[in-house]
Design an enzyme around this catalytic site. Structure first.
Site, short mmCIF file in Angstrom:
data_model
loop_
_atom_site.label_atom_id
_atom_site.label_comp_id
_atom_site.label_asym_id
_atom_site.label_seq_id
_atom_site.Cartn_x
_atom_site.Cartn_y
_atom_site.Cartn_z
N CYS A 13 0.79 -1.49 0.23
CA CYS A 13 0.07 -0.19 0.04
C CYS A 13 0.73 1.66 0.32
O CYS A 13 1.60 1.34 0.83
CB CYS A 13 -0.85 -0.05 1.08
SG CYS A 13 -1.85 1.30 0.81
N CYS A 27 0.51 4.36 7.21
CA CYS A 27 -0.42 4.64 8.16
C CYS A 27 1.09 4.10 8.58
O CYS A 27 1.25 2.79 8.63
CB CYS A 27 -1.58 3.64 8.15
SG CYS A 27 -2.19 4.36 6.91
N CYS A 52 0.53 -0.05 10.12
CA CYS A 52 -0.05 -0.71 9.19
C CYS A 52 1.20 -1.85 8.86
O CYS A 52 1.42 -0.87 7.94
CB CYS A 52 -1.00 -0.21 8.36
SG CYS A 52 -1.56 -1.62 6.99
N CYS A 87 -16.36 -9.19 5.55
CA CYS A 87 -15.71 -7.83 5.30
C CYS A 87 -14.54 -7.91 4.44
O CYS A 87 -14.28 -9.02 4.76
CB CYS A 87 -15.95 -7.37 6.79
SG CYS A 87 -16.78 -6.79 7.91
N CYS A 131 -19.18 -5.62 3.64
CA CYS A 131 -18.29 -4.71 3.93
C CYS A 131 -17.08 -4.78 3.13
O CYS A 131 -16.36 -5.82 2.39
CB CYS A 131 -18.56 -4.80 5.52
SG CYS A 131 -17.69 -3.12 5.53
N CYS A 191 -19.16 2.52 8.32
CA CYS A 191 -18.58 1.34 9.57
C CYS A 191 -17.24 2.06 9.87
O CYS A 191 -16.59 2.78 8.84
CB CYS A 191 -17.72 0.38 9.19
SG CYS A 191 -16.53 -0.28 10.29
N ARG A 202 -17.80 -1.95 17.79
CA ARG A 202 -16.92 -3.59 16.99
C ARG A 202 -15.79 -3.38 18.32
O ARG A 202 -14.70 -2.36 17.70
CB ARG A 202 -16.73 -3.77 15.57
CG ARG A 202 -16.40 -5.11 15.32
CD ARG A 202 -16.88 -5.52 13.78
NE ARG A 202 -17.99 -5.42 13.58
CZ ARG A 202 -18.02 -4.54 12.27
NH1 ARG A 202 -17.66 -3.91 11.79
NH2 ARG A 202 -19.81 -4.77 11.96
N1 SAM Z 1 -6.74 0.65 3.38
C1 SAM Z 1 -7.87 0.39 3.48
C2 SAM Z 1 -8.00 1.99 4.76
O1 SAM Z 1 -6.94 2.64 5.22
O2 SAM Z 1 -8.54 2.07 4.97
C3 SAM Z 1 -8.26 -0.73 4.92
C4 SAM Z 1 -7.57 -1.59 4.85
S1 SAM Z 1 -6.53 -1.15 6.69
C5 SAM Z 1 -5.85 -2.73 6.91
C6 SAM Z 1 -8.28 -1.75 7.78
C7 SAM Z 1 -7.68 -0.18 8.89
O3 SAM Z 1 -7.18 -1.41 9.89
C8 SAM Z 1 -7.03 1.22 9.27
O4 SAM Z 1 -7.95 2.23 9.45
C9 SAM Z 1 -7.35 0.52 11.44
O5 SAM Z 1 -7.60 1.31 11.41
C10 SAM Z 1 -6.85 -0.84 11.38
N2 SAM Z 1 -5.24 -1.21 11.28
C11 SAM Z 1 -4.75 -1.40 10.59
N3 SAM Z 1 -3.87 -1.65 11.07
C12 SAM Z 1 -3.90 -2.37 12.31
C13 SAM Z 1 -2.78 -2.93 13.08
N4 SAM Z 1 -1.99 -2.87 13.46
N5 SAM Z 1 -4.14 -2.31 14.42
C14 SAM Z 1 -5.12 -2.26 14.62
N6 SAM Z 1 -5.72 -1.78 13.36
C15 SAM Z 1 -5.01 -1.68 11.87
FE1 SF4 Z 2 -2.80 1.20 3.21
FE2 SF4 Z 2 -2.67 -0.10 5.51
FE3 SF4 Z 2 -3.12 3.05 5.75
FE4 SF4 Z 2 -4.69 1.23 5.22
S1 SF4 Z 2 -3.84 1.42 7.23
S2 SF4 Z 2 -4.34 2.85 3.53
S3 SF4 Z 2 -3.95 -0.69 4.18
S4 SF4 Z 2 -1.31 1.48 4.77
#
Ligand code: SAM
Ligand code: SF4
Ligand code: DTB
Length: 324
Positions: free
Chosen positions: A53, A57, A60, A97, A129, A189, A261
């Site tokens: 990606c 973030c 992530c 989802c 979802c 959501c 959730r």
């Molecule tokens: N890329 C898309 C986005 O960011 O909307 C979808 C996938 S993203 C992995 C979905 C959510 O998962 C993120 O917004 C975050 O809140 C949660 N998330 C991701 N990594 C995480 C982690 N290591 N611990 C807890 N929540 C996490």
């Molecule tokens: Fe990409 Fe992870 Fe951020 Fe979603 S949470 S936008 S998958 S880096």
């Protein structure tokens, strides 16, 4: 029950810091009125496109900016995804989802495949979802026409703390996608994460933005950071489970009719802490052995947990003949 959309940060902070017994009492009173049967929804999660990606973030594992990135995994095709949805339904899930590690949805074959997946999941009688980053108004309309139940797009933290967690997109962009989802008639959501090094004011700030959306998001995922090796937040200490209980309870009081959730981070919680979260008003969990890239409690142990808590599992709706 009157729903409010004008909560102040001070009011929310006061709730978050109440003596725990008093906070739980208030949350339970709200929850017992809004959800008298203590019904809990089981949502299964599948990563359709994993890793690589463009966003950064810092929590992530799927960001290309981090050493944790599991790049090069092919995107799943429609039929294997629907196979997983059938298995989730057979295991008792109510919502399916699907996640794509994208900054934004682009038009073309992968988006057409996403629409087919949504239609297929809906035909199985499951709620569908999707979470796939930012989307345009036109894409939101097409997802709605395919029958999409909800779009997951988290705000993650307060507007003030956000810039310390993500630099590649703004809070405002996030809010704009949420508005497009709403305008297309898809449920929202939208929630966040605790354990990102945020202050109490940031937790209150996140909840304020969510609770001031009108209508409230239909579901509010509350995640505890899963500190994955190779991400910038890998060294963050685990959150105190009681902090999660407080977050769930406060979300329940602010958004009485939303599904709250209990999301990532359950593996780090004991059975009793999870039951406290259910008591505090959590009425949905992710159900299935994996989240997107990290693990989740086993299905059998979750069944035992729900049984021990004495809550009821929402029953899946009947299959729809054809999606819209
Ligand atoms: N890329 C898309 C986005 O960011 O909307 C979808 C996938 S993203 C992995 C979905 C959510 O998962 C993120 O917004 C975050 O809140 C949660 N998330 C991701 N990594 C995480 C982690 N290591 N611990 C807890 N929540 C996490
Ligand atoms: Fe990409 Fe992870 Fe951020 Fe979603 S949470 S936008 S998958 S880096
Ligand atoms: C949400 O708020 N939590 C889920 C779902 N929405 C997509 C994702 C949790 C991801 C946890 C880290 C991982 O498994 O990669």
């Amino acid at each position: 029950m009157k729903l409010r959309h004008d909560w102040s940060r001070e009011e929310i902070q006061a709730l978050l810091t109440l003596p725990l017994v008093d906070l739980l009492w208030q949350a339970q009173a709200v929850h017992r009125t809004a959800n008298p049967g203590y019904h809990v929804q089981l949502a299964s999660l599948l990563s359709v496109k994993t890793g690589g990606c463009e966003e950064d973030c810092s929590y992530c594992p799927q960001s290309m900016h981090h050493a944790s990135d599991v790049a090069g995994r092919p995107q799943l095709a429609v039929e294997p995804v629907l196979e997983r949805a059938r298995a989730a339904r057979a295991a008792g899930a109510h919502r399916f989802c699907m996640g794509w590690a994208w900054r934004e949805i682009r038009d073309g074959a992968p988006f057409e495949a996403m629409l087919s997946m949504v239609r297929g999941v809906r035909e199985l009688g499951l709620e569908a979802c999707v979470t796939a980053g930012m989307l345009t108004g036109d894409q939101a309309e097409r997802l709605a026409a395919a029958g999409l139940t909800a779009y997951n797009h988290n705000l993650d933290t307060s507007p003030e703390h956000y810039g310390r967690i993500i630099s590649t997109r703004t809070y405002q962009e996030r809010l704009e996608t949420l508005q497009r989802v709403r305008s297309a008639g898809i449920d929202l959501c939208c929630g966040g994460i605790i354990g990102l090094g945020e202050a109490l004011e940031d937790r209150a700030g996140l909840l304020q933005v969510l609770a001031c959306l009108d209508p409230h998001p239909e579901s509010v995922p509350i995640n505890a950071l899963v500190a994955v090796a190779g991400t910038p937040l890998e060294e963050r200490p685990p959150v105190d489970p009681l902090e999660l209980v407080r977050m769930v309870a406060t979300a329940r009081i602010l958004m009485p009719r939303s599904r709250v959730r209990l999301s990532a981070g359950r593996e780090q919680l004991g059975r009793e802490a999870q039951i406290l979260c259910l008591l505090a008003g959590a009425d949905s969990i992710f159900y299935g052995d994996t989240l997107l890239t990290t693990s989740n409690p086993a299905v059998a142990s979750d069944r035992e947990l729900l049984q021990a808590a004495g809550v009821r599992v929402s029953t899946a709706p009947a299959p729809v003949a054809a999606a819209r």
